[in-house]
Structures are given as C-alpha cells and as structure tokens.
Design a protein around this motif. Structure first.
Motif, PDB file in Angstrom:
ATOM      1  N   LEU A 187      -5.654  -4.497  -6.015  1.00 30.94           N
ATOM      2  CA  LEU A 187      -4.469  -4.493  -5.103  1.00 30.94           C
ATOM      3  C   LEU A 187      -3.888  -2.760  -4.937  1.00 30.94           C
ATOM      4  CD1 LEU A 187      -2.110  -7.236  -6.071  1.00 30.94           C
ATOM      5  CD2 LEU A 187      -3.621  -6.957  -3.747  1.00 30.94           C
TER       6      LEU A 187
ATOM      7  N   PHE B 227      -0.848  -1.927  -4.512  1.00 33.27           N
ATOM      8  CA  PHE B 227       0.427  -1.974  -5.163  1.00 33.27           C
ATOM      9  C   PHE B 227       0.433  -3.103  -6.110  1.00 33.27           C
ATOM     10  CE2 PHE B 227       1.338   0.172  -1.088  1.00 33.27           C
ATOM     11  CZ  PHE B 227       1.711   1.190  -1.586  1.00 33.27           C
ATOM     12  N   GLY B 228       0.363  -3.135  -7.312  1.00 34.64           N
ATOM     13  CA  GLY B 228       0.331  -4.266  -7.961  1.00 34.64           C
ATOM     14  C   GLY B 228      -0.512  -4.078  -9.326  1.00 34.64           C
TER      15      GLY B 228
ATOM     16  N   GLY C  73       2.532  -7.792  -8.415  1.00 37.21           N
ATOM     17  CA  GLY C  73       1.963  -7.606  -7.226  1.00 37.21           C
ATOM     18  C   GLY C  73       2.014  -8.797  -6.485  1.00 37.21           C
TER      19      GLY C  73
ATOM     20  N   SER D 113       2.540  -8.033  -2.652  1.00 35.72           N
ATOM     21  CA  SER D 113       1.500  -7.164  -2.315  1.00 35.72           C
ATOM     22  C   SER D 113       0.278  -8.002  -1.905  1.00 35.72           C
ATOM     23  CB  SER D 113       1.168  -6.029  -3.398  1.00 35.72           C
ATOM     24  OG  SER D 113       2.299  -5.132  -3.470  1.00 35.72           O
TER      25      SER D 113
END
Length: 553
Positions: A354, A356-357, A381, A384
């Motif tokens: 990911l 973000f995460g 996440g 995300s």
C-alpha cells in the motif's frame, strides 16, 4: 480510573430548554439527574444526546432552565482535534509542572516553581501510569501529537481528562475511530471507574454492557433502565410486548365503541320515526306531541353524546398505546442482481504493497459471495486498501484486481449530493431505473412518499446513512462486491439493526472494515482478515483472544 471517593458528585438539569438558531427545538423543559456510577446515554440519531452533553458541560447554553454540577467536570467531545505540533506533555496539561520540577531539581528554588508544582510532585509518574493504563505506554511525554494515530489521539485526550481527577466525566462516542485494541483499553478504563459520575454516549454494545444503568433519550424526555445493554434490551422488549397488547386492546375497544355509537344513532332515529308515526295516528294535542318529541330528542342526544365521549376516550387510549410503540421498521429489500456464483473470482491481490499503510506484499483471492471482515490497528491501512481496490489510490507495488461490479460506501458518506433529493441521488447512480421503480425501492429503505423527495442535505445522521446505503446498493450495474468502511460509526443502535437487515438481502461479496465485533458477527462474516505488514487469515475467536492478551499485557 478514578481513585477519589466523591459520594456527592452529580450533574443535573432542571426545566432545560434549547433550540437551534433556525428555531428547531431540541429540549423543552427537560429535567434530569445523573448520580454516581457508570451511566450510559442512548437514543436515536437526532434525539439530542451530544447536544445534552454539551449543555451539561457548559459548551452550550439553554434558553431556559438550569444545569448544576457537583464537583469538577471533564468532557470528551465526539470529534477530538489536537495540533500536530503539540507535545504530549502539553496535551496532558502537565508541561508547566514538569518544567517547574526540572527547575527545582536543577537547584532553582524560586517560589513560583513550588507554586506551579503544588502538591503534584508525582505528576510525571501519574501521567505515565495513566498513559499505560490506556495502552499508550510507549508514548513519551516529549513526543508530538502528529506522531500518533487518530485513535491514540482520542486516548491521549482521555488521559488528559483522567489526570484532572474529575468528579464528573462526560464521554461522547469515545470508541469512534478506535481500533479493536484501543477499544479494549477504553473498556478496561470504564470497568475501573469506581467513584464519581461517568456519563457516556455510545452506540458501542460492548461498552454499554459495562455501565450500571442506561438513560434513554426519546421524544425530549429521559427514561432510566437498570443494568447494561442486554438488560436494557430485555426490558424494552417486554415493554414493547405489553404496549403492543395494549394497542390491540385499545383498537378493539375503538371498533366496539364505533359500533355502539352507530347502533345508538340507528336506534334513536328509529325511535323518533316510530314516535312521530304514533303521534300522527293518535292525533295527540300539539303541545303534548311537542313535549314528547323534545323529551325523545333530549334522551337520544344524551345517549349519543355518551357514546361519542366513550369513543373519544377509546381513541385517546389507542393513541397513547400507539405512542408507546417504537418505530422499529426494518429495511426489507430484494437485490437478486447482486448475486455472485460460488466459483466466481471476485478480487485478487498479488504482492500488494500500500502507498499508505503497513501492508507489504499482500496476497488474497476472494471467490463467490464471501463475507469478509477486515480488522487491524489504527494506521494499518484498512481504508487505504479499500480505496486501492476502487482504483482511487494506486498501489506502491503489486496489483489489486476486481472482476465484478464494485460499490464502496466510505465513512464520509460522500456518495450523496446534498443539493439533490434522496430519489435523485439514487437516480444519479442508477440512470436506467424509472422513477416509479426507484421510489418503490426507496420505500423499502423507509423513504416513503414525500420522504423520497427530501434533500439529502437536510437528513439526520441515520437517515443520511440509509440514503447513502440505498444509493450504493441500488446502483447500476448492481454491485456484486460491496465494500463498507466503518459503517456503524455515528449510527444509533436502531440504524445498526437496519443495516444488518439490509445486508441480509444482499447476495454478493461483502468486504467490511470495522472495529465493531458484535456488528461484524451479526453481518454473517464468513472470513476474517487481520491487516498488518501481512494480510493474515484469522477468526472472531482469535481476534478476541488477541484483544484479551493485549489487555492483559
């Protein structure tokens, strides 16, 4: 959680009235007293729970009546915001005392430092102990808020309030945005409350099981129930059974009184006709006939008035009985086009990382109408991952592929256009559907008649969620993969039940990111995924065991 023995602590209001600037009345003469112990406050979306807490905390002022607090009050609002550059010691409100302690330890014995410390010489130890009790033992006092997750920020604010040693503590939906582990810490803190007044607004069933009594806010008035959530549900169910029986009896009485009134009117009319006929045959003197006619009319009028009064009283009893019946209408909708064959591949993740995460190199295959719960710590996440599946976010590496029509209901409910009606919002996502079809389907989502034409921007929280759910589930093409992100946040428990019944009608694959274990279990989850650096298969029992071991540690 609170080691002060404050037997006289309480918070109350008397004759409290409040209305918003547009004239919308919330309370009209509300009186309430909350005494020592753990108290839950429940009620439908829009009933005024958060408004009442703000009034009790002095954040709002009523137009009439009074609020009285015995002892020191602390208040945790629903939306907690702290500047990212704020240090933890500042958020806890102990920066001044820590600085004074360091100055004294360095040999600076000016009076101002001793005044700043007061009797709180162990403030650092108490702060660290309080942080530890809420699962924040790794959070140093010199770190900044920006380094914490959203859930940790909520717990940090709660720790600051506990350090004040409040006699009265008000919490508004404290478990919102808390992951499963943080929720467990909050539950432990509530369990540890021993004195003073705790009043918590929540839709979290596990949290409400821990209170001593529950106050229900309904129709601008408060009713008290002893025990936690299960005891409240049992009592309400018994009350509803009695109310429904009384309503059936009252409706039968109304029907009987109507029949008796009709029969009386027929008898009086027949008697008058017969009297007139006899008078004509006997040729009675006009004055005698007139007196007999008046007497008959008076007798008939009295009898008719008596039965009309009885009918009116029966209708009042019926209306009172009907008012006691709760509006627990459920969503019942048919969604056959959402069905997915058991062998159909719905989605795949291949070495997904990911943007973000925490996930790095995750793999997953989903087939058929699986119902998957996605759980994990704040910041892992989950959102995300869902947005990566929709294509809104690109993965850092790897691939996420969806093979069926997909719809996503985010936490913000931004699928709705506030300037459009509920029906128009559905039509926007289902352009091929006729207006009659949309309105008939919306009626099953409890938007009947004119309610379907209401602007989305004017809906209450629960109504807005139902409208967003309807727009998502009725979209074209019919979603065969439905993804929900924390769907129970800010929903009252009646709305959670309605969501559960709506999901019973859904026949496709379901992916729900949530921290609400009871809801996930009621939604018929068949597969549990724990999101971290990997995507691990787990189970409800393993999640609970993990929470218990985390709490014990």
């Amino acid at each position: 959680m609170n080691d002060i023995n404050v037997t006289g602590a309480s918070v109350s209001c008397s004759g409290l009235s409040f209305q918003w600037a547009d004239g919308t009345a919330v309370f009209d003469g509300l009186s309430l007293t909350v005494g020592r112990g753990r108290n839950g406050l429940v009620g439908g979306n829009g009933s005024g729970k958060s408004t009442l807490l703000r009034l009790l905390a002095g954040r709002l002022r009523g137009s009439a009546g009074s609020v009285t607090v015995s002892g020191h009050l602390a208040y945790l609002p629903q939306d907690v915001t702290l500047e990212t550059g704020t240090r933890v010691e500042e958020a806890l409100g102990i920066a001044g005392r820590r600085a004074a302690l360091r100055a004294i330890e360095a040999g600076d014995v000016r009076e101002e430092h001793f005044t700043a410390v007061g009797d709180d010489w162990d403030v650092e130890e108490r702060a660290l102990a309080t942080l530890g009790s809420l699962g924040l033992e790794g959070v140093g006092l010199d770190r900044t808020v920006g380094e914490l997750s959203g859930g940790e920020t909520v717990l940090l604010r709660l720790a600051a309030l506990l350090l004040e040693r409040p006699d009265v503590l008000l919490l508004d939906e404290p478990t919102n945005n808390l992951d499963l582990f943080a929720r467990r810490r909050l539950y432990d803190a509530v369990d540890a409350w021993r004195s003073g007044v705790l009043l918590v607004v929540s839709h979290d069933r596990e949290l409400l099981e821990r209170v001593d009594r529950i106050a229900e806010l309904r129709g601008g008035a408060v009713s008290w129930y002893g025990g936690g959530w299960s005891a409240y549900e049992e009592t309400v169910a018994a009350q509803q059974e009695t109310a429904e029986r009384l309503l059936r009896t009252a409706e039968a009485d109304v029907r009987r009184q109507k029949r008796e009134l009709e029969e009386t009117q027929i008898k009086v009319a027949r008697r008058q006709r017969q009297s007139k006929k006899l008078d004509a045959q006997r040729r009675a003197p006009r004055i005698v006939a007139g007196e007999k006619k008046r007497a008959a009319q008076e007798s008939g009028d009295k009898l008719r008035v008596l039965h009309e009064e009885r009918l009116s009283e029966a209708r009042e009893r019926r209306d009172e009985a009907a008012d006691a019946i709760r509006d627990d209408a459920e969503i019942r909708v048919s969604l056959p086009h959402t069905a997915v064959p058991a062998g159909r591949t719905v989605l795949t993740l291949e070495d997904l990382s990911l943007r973000f995460g925490r996930l790095r190199g995750g793999n997953l295959r989903v087939h058929g109408p699986e119902r998957i719960a996605l759980v994990g710590r704040n910041g892992a996440g989950k959102t995300s991952l869902l947005r990566t599946l929709t294509g809104e976010l690109a993965p850092a590496s790897g691939a996420a592929t969806v093979f069926v029509p997909l719809r996503f209901l985010p936490q913000r409910l931004d699928v709705l256009d506030d300037g459009l009606s509920v029906a128009a919002n559905v039509a926007r996502l289902a352009p091929g559907a006729t207006d009659n079809h949309i309105r008939s389907q919306l009626a099953r989502f409890l938007f009947k008649g004119a309610r379907a034409g209401q602007l989305a921007g004017t809906l209450s929280g629960g109504e807005r969620f139902r409208a967003a759910l309807a727009a998502t589930m009725l979209a074209e093409p019919a979603p065969q993969l439905l993804m929900l992100d924390e769907p129970t946040n800010n929903l009252d428990l009646a709305s959670v039940r309605r969501l559960t019944t709506a999901l019973e009608s859904y026949q496709g694959a379901l992916l729900i990111a949530s921290h609400d274990l009871p809801f996930l279990e009621s939604a018929g989850v068949t597969r549990w995924l724990l999101l971290g650096e990997e995507l691990l298969e787990t189970s409800a029992e393993e999640v609970r065991d993990l929470l218990e071991s985390s709490a014990a540690g």
